[in-house]
Design an enzyme around this catalytic site. Structure first.
Site, mmCIF file in Angstrom:
data_model
loop_
_atom_site.group_PDB
_atom_site.id
_atom_site.type_symbol
_atom_site.label_atom_id
_atom_site.label_comp_id
_atom_site.label_asym_id
_atom_site.label_seq_id
_atom_site.Cartn_x
_atom_site.Cartn_y
_atom_site.Cartn_z
ATOM 1 N N LYS A 195 66.043 85.512 65.168
ATOM 2 C CA LYS A 195 67.268 84.736 64.953
ATOM 3 C C LYS A 195 68.468 85.682 64.768
ATOM 4 C CE LYS A 195 69.085 83.025 61.239
ATOM 5 N NZ LYS A 195 69.309 82.371 59.963
ATOM 6 N N ASP A 218 68.120 78.407 64.341
ATOM 7 C CA ASP A 218 68.259 78.282 62.896
ATOM 8 C C ASP A 218 67.864 76.850 62.509
ATOM 9 O OD1 ASP A 218 70.338 76.671 63.667
ATOM 10 O OD2 ASP A 218 71.802 77.531 62.277
#
Ligand code: SF4
Length: 250
Positions: free
Chosen positions: A159, A178
Protein backbone atom coordinates in the site's frame (compact mmCIF):
# COMPACT_ATOMS: atom_id res chain seq x y z
CA UNK A 1 -50.53 -27.94 6.90
CA UNK A 2 -48.71 -26.02 4.11
CA UNK A 3 -47.17 -27.96 1.26
CA UNK A 4 -43.43 -27.63 0.46
CA UNK A 5 -44.10 -25.49 -2.63
CA UNK A 6 -46.43 -23.19 -0.66
CA UNK A 7 -43.72 -22.75 2.00
CA UNK A 8 -41.15 -21.84 -0.66
CA UNK A 9 -43.51 -19.32 -2.28
CA UNK A 10 -44.20 -17.75 1.10
CA UNK A 11 -40.47 -17.50 1.88
CA UNK A 12 -39.87 -15.77 -1.47
CA UNK A 13 -42.68 -13.32 -0.70
CA UNK A 14 -41.19 -12.47 2.70
CA UNK A 15 -37.77 -11.90 1.15
CA UNK A 16 -39.32 -9.33 -1.18
CA UNK A 17 -37.26 -7.75 -3.93
CA UNK A 18 -34.01 -7.55 -1.98
CA UNK A 19 -31.11 -6.32 -4.09
CA UNK A 20 -28.69 -9.07 -4.91
CA UNK A 21 -25.62 -9.63 -7.03
CA UNK A 22 -26.16 -11.37 -10.35
CA UNK A 23 -26.19 -15.16 -9.94
CA UNK A 24 -22.98 -16.86 -11.04
CA UNK A 25 -22.39 -20.38 -12.21
CA UNK A 26 -21.96 -22.75 -9.28
CA UNK A 27 -19.46 -24.79 -11.24
CA UNK A 28 -16.79 -22.06 -11.35
CA UNK A 29 -13.62 -22.71 -9.34
CA UNK A 30 -12.67 -20.25 -6.60
CA UNK A 31 -9.88 -18.84 -8.84
CA UNK A 32 -12.29 -18.26 -11.70
CA UNK A 33 -14.77 -16.77 -9.26
CA UNK A 34 -12.15 -14.30 -8.04
CA UNK A 35 -11.21 -13.20 -11.53
CA UNK A 36 -14.82 -12.94 -12.67
CA UNK A 37 -16.78 -11.09 -10.01
CA UNK A 38 -20.06 -10.29 -11.74
CA UNK A 39 -19.37 -6.58 -11.73
CA UNK A 40 -16.20 -6.82 -13.80
CA UNK A 41 -17.78 -6.65 -17.24
CA UNK A 42 -15.45 -4.29 -19.17
CA UNK A 43 -18.30 -1.95 -20.19
CA UNK A 44 -19.46 -1.64 -16.60
CA UNK A 45 -15.91 -1.03 -15.36
CA UNK A 46 -15.43 1.62 -18.06
CA UNK A 47 -18.66 3.33 -16.94
CA UNK A 48 -17.48 3.34 -13.32
CA UNK A 49 -14.13 4.85 -14.34
CA UNK A 50 -15.85 7.51 -16.47
CA UNK A 51 -18.14 8.50 -13.62
CA UNK A 52 -15.24 8.70 -11.19
CA UNK A 53 -13.48 10.99 -13.68
CA UNK A 54 -16.61 13.17 -13.81
CA UNK A 55 -16.93 13.36 -10.04
CA UNK A 56 -13.25 13.65 -9.13
CA UNK A 57 -11.21 14.96 -12.05
CA UNK A 58 -8.53 16.35 -9.74
CA UNK A 59 -8.36 13.65 -7.07
CA UNK A 60 -4.93 13.31 -5.56
CA UNK A 61 -3.16 12.18 -2.42
CA UNK A 62 -4.29 14.20 0.58
CA UNK A 63 -1.07 13.77 2.54
CA UNK A 64 0.83 17.06 2.30
CA UNK A 65 4.43 16.61 1.19
CA UNK A 66 7.19 18.46 -0.59
CA UNK A 67 9.20 15.48 -1.86
CA UNK A 68 9.07 11.66 -2.16
CA UNK A 69 10.80 11.19 1.19
CA UNK A 70 8.23 13.22 3.10
CA UNK A 71 5.43 11.35 1.35
CA UNK A 72 7.00 8.05 2.37
CA UNK A 73 7.26 9.11 6.02
CA UNK A 74 3.72 10.54 6.06
CA UNK A 75 2.33 7.38 4.48
CA UNK A 76 4.00 5.23 7.14
CA UNK A 77 2.49 7.54 9.79
CA UNK A 78 -0.97 7.33 8.19
CA UNK A 79 -1.47 3.68 9.18
CA UNK A 80 -4.54 3.56 11.46
CA UNK A 81 -4.65 7.36 11.43
CA UNK A 82 -6.39 10.07 9.40
CA UNK A 83 -4.55 12.11 6.79
CA UNK A 84 -5.74 15.26 8.58
CA UNK A 85 -3.97 14.22 11.77
CA UNK A 86 -0.82 13.18 9.91
CA UNK A 87 -0.75 16.55 8.12
CA UNK A 88 -1.00 18.35 11.47
CA UNK A 89 1.93 16.34 12.86
CA UNK A 90 3.90 16.75 9.63
CA UNK A 91 3.83 20.55 9.85
CA UNK A 92 6.30 20.62 12.72
CA UNK A 93 7.88 17.20 12.10
CA UNK A 94 9.55 18.11 8.81
CA UNK A 95 10.86 21.37 10.22
CA UNK A 96 12.64 19.47 13.00
CA UNK A 97 13.60 16.51 10.79
CA UNK A 98 14.15 17.89 7.29
CA UNK A 99 15.69 14.84 5.60
CA UNK A 100 16.53 11.14 5.81
CA UNK A 101 19.71 11.82 7.78
CA UNK A 102 17.82 13.74 10.46
CA UNK A 103 15.33 10.87 10.89
CA UNK A 104 17.96 8.13 10.74
CA UNK A 105 20.01 9.64 13.57
CA UNK A 106 17.14 11.01 15.64
CA UNK A 107 16.84 10.33 19.36
CA UNK A 108 14.11 7.67 19.42
CA UNK A 109 12.38 9.03 22.54
CA UNK A 110 12.17 12.54 21.08
CA UNK A 111 10.90 11.33 17.72
CA UNK A 112 8.31 9.16 19.48
CA UNK A 113 6.87 12.25 21.18
CA UNK A 114 6.55 14.03 17.82
CA UNK A 115 4.84 11.04 16.20
CA UNK A 116 2.69 10.12 19.19
CA UNK A 117 -0.56 11.81 18.00
CA UNK A 118 -0.67 9.45 14.99
CA UNK A 119 -0.90 6.35 17.22
CA UNK A 120 1.30 3.24 17.33
CA UNK A 121 4.14 5.69 17.77
CA UNK A 122 6.79 3.25 18.99
CA UNK A 123 6.46 0.98 15.97
CA UNK A 124 6.14 3.94 13.63
CA UNK A 125 9.30 5.49 15.08
CA UNK A 126 11.18 2.24 14.43
CA UNK A 127 9.82 2.12 10.88
CA UNK A 128 10.62 5.72 9.92
CA UNK A 129 14.12 5.51 11.46
CA UNK A 130 14.77 2.12 9.83
CA UNK A 131 13.48 3.27 6.43
CA UNK A 132 15.56 6.44 6.63
CA UNK A 133 18.73 4.48 7.46
CA UNK A 134 18.09 2.05 4.60
CA UNK A 135 17.51 4.95 2.18
CA UNK A 136 20.84 6.46 3.22
CA UNK A 137 22.82 3.23 3.25
CA UNK A 138 21.35 1.31 0.31
CA UNK A 139 19.80 3.88 -1.99
CA UNK A 140 22.13 6.91 -1.87
CA UNK A 141 19.65 9.02 0.09
CA UNK A 142 16.85 8.69 -2.51
CA UNK A 143 13.53 6.89 -2.09
CA UNK A 144 13.80 3.94 -4.51
CA UNK A 145 11.68 3.91 -7.67
CA UNK A 146 10.74 0.25 -7.93
CA UNK A 147 8.26 -1.78 -5.91
CA UNK A 148 10.86 -4.49 -5.36
CA UNK A 149 13.30 -2.02 -3.78
CA UNK A 150 10.80 0.06 -1.85
CA UNK A 151 9.40 -3.10 -0.22
CA UNK A 152 12.83 -3.71 1.37
CA UNK A 153 12.36 -0.61 3.56
CA UNK A 154 11.20 -1.29 7.13
CA UNK A 155 7.51 -0.53 7.66
CA UNK A 156 6.76 -0.45 3.92
CA UNK A 157 4.21 -2.83 2.38
CA UNK A 158 2.51 -2.65 -1.03
CA UNK A 159 0.00 0.00 0.00
CA UNK A 160 2.73 2.44 1.00
CA UNK A 161 4.81 1.44 -2.02
CA UNK A 162 1.94 2.17 -4.38
CA UNK A 163 1.18 5.53 -2.73
CA UNK A 164 4.78 6.71 -3.00
CA UNK A 165 5.58 5.32 -6.45
CA UNK A 166 2.27 6.51 -7.89
CA UNK A 167 2.00 9.96 -6.32
CA UNK A 168 5.64 11.01 -6.00
CA UNK A 169 7.02 9.44 -9.18
CA UNK A 170 3.96 8.79 -11.36
CA UNK A 171 4.93 5.11 -11.58
CA UNK A 172 1.93 2.77 -11.78
CA UNK A 173 3.15 -0.37 -10.03
CA UNK A 174 -0.23 -1.38 -8.68
CA UNK A 175 -3.41 -0.10 -7.08
CA UNK A 176 -3.43 1.36 -3.58
CA UNK A 177 -5.70 -0.81 -1.45
CA UNK A 178 -6.54 0.97 1.77
CA UNK A 179 -9.70 0.62 3.86
CA UNK A 180 -11.74 2.73 1.38
CA UNK A 181 -10.57 0.88 -1.74
CA UNK A 182 -11.22 -2.42 0.01
CA UNK A 183 -14.77 -1.45 0.99
CA UNK A 184 -15.78 0.24 -2.26
CA UNK A 185 -14.29 -2.42 -4.54
CA UNK A 186 -16.49 -4.95 -2.78
CA UNK A 187 -19.58 -2.72 -2.79
CA UNK A 188 -19.10 -2.12 -6.50
CA UNK A 189 -18.52 -5.85 -7.03
CA UNK A 190 -15.14 -5.31 -8.65
CA UNK A 191 -13.81 -8.03 -6.38
CA UNK A 192 -15.16 -10.54 -3.90
CA UNK A 193 -11.92 -10.81 -1.97
CA UNK A 194 -11.18 -9.35 1.45
CA UNK A 195 -7.41 -9.73 1.50
CA UNK A 196 -5.81 -6.48 0.21
CA UNK A 197 -3.22 -8.32 -1.90
CA UNK A 198 -5.90 -10.36 -3.66
CA UNK A 199 -8.12 -7.29 -4.07
CA UNK A 200 -5.21 -5.48 -5.69
CA UNK A 201 -4.61 -8.39 -8.06
CA UNK A 202 -8.28 -8.38 -9.04
CA UNK A 203 -8.29 -4.62 -9.66
CA UNK A 204 -5.09 -4.77 -11.71
CA UNK A 205 -6.77 -7.31 -13.99
CA UNK A 206 -9.81 -5.18 -14.79
CA UNK A 207 -8.53 -1.59 -14.65
CA UNK A 208 -6.21 -0.30 -17.39
CA UNK A 209 -2.72 0.34 -16.03
CA UNK A 210 -2.80 4.01 -17.04
CA UNK A 211 -5.76 4.45 -14.66
CA UNK A 212 -4.31 2.66 -11.64
CA UNK A 213 -2.96 5.77 -9.91
CA UNK A 214 -5.98 7.98 -10.53
CA UNK A 215 -8.48 5.22 -9.74
CA UNK A 216 -6.90 4.76 -6.29
CA UNK A 217 -7.16 8.48 -5.51
CA UNK A 218 -10.71 8.73 -6.84
CA UNK A 219 -12.02 5.73 -4.91
CA UNK A 220 -10.38 6.98 -1.72
CA UNK A 221 -12.00 10.41 -2.25
CA UNK A 222 -15.37 8.77 -2.92
CA UNK A 223 -15.04 6.67 0.23
CA UNK A 224 -14.22 9.72 2.32
CA UNK A 225 -16.86 12.03 0.86
CA UNK A 226 -19.83 9.87 -0.18
CA UNK A 227 -19.54 6.09 0.22
CA UNK A 228 -18.93 6.04 3.96
CA UNK A 229 -18.53 2.74 5.78
CA UNK A 230 -21.64 3.05 7.97
CA UNK A 231 -24.05 5.34 6.15
CA UNK A 232 -23.15 5.69 2.49
CA UNK A 233 -24.76 8.78 0.94
CA UNK A 234 -26.16 6.82 -2.00
CA UNK A 235 -28.62 9.57 -2.87
CA UNK A 236 -25.64 11.83 -3.70
CA UNK A 237 -23.65 9.13 -5.49
CA UNK A 238 -23.14 9.32 -9.26
CA UNK A 239 -22.39 5.58 -9.30
CA UNK A 240 -25.77 4.72 -7.82
CA UNK A 241 -27.33 3.35 -11.00
CA UNK A 242 -24.34 1.02 -11.44
CA UNK A 243 -24.21 -0.11 -7.83
CA UNK A 244 -26.13 -3.04 -6.38
CA UNK A 245 -24.43 -3.20 -2.99
CA UNK A 246 -26.53 -4.89 -0.33
CA UNK A 247 -26.08 -1.96 2.06
CA UNK A 248 -27.13 0.77 -0.37
CA UNK A 249 -29.30 3.39 1.32
CA UNK A 250 -31.61 4.09 -1.65
S1 SF4 B 1 -24.60 3.77 -4.42
FE1 SF4 B 1 -24.10 3.90 -2.25
S2 SF4 B 1 -23.03 1.99 -1.75
FE2 SF4 B 1 -23.01 2.23 -4.00
S3 SF4 B 1 -21.06 3.27 -4.44
FE3 SF4 B 1 -22.63 4.87 -4.24
S4 SF4 B 1 -22.55 5.51 -2.08
FE4 SF4 B 1 -21.47 3.53 -2.25
Amino acid sequence: MATKSKKKASARKKGGAAKSRPVKSRKKSSTAKRANAAGTDPKRVASILARLDEAYPNATCELKHENPFQLLISTILSAQCTDVRVNQVAETLYKKYPDAKAFAYATPGELEMEIRPTGFFRNKTKSVMGASKAILEKFGGQVPRTMEEILTLPGVARKTGNVVLGTAYGIASGVVVDTHVLRLSNRLDLTREEDPKKVEQDLMKIIPQEKWIQFSHQIIWHGRRVCHARKPKCIECNLESLCYAKDKTV
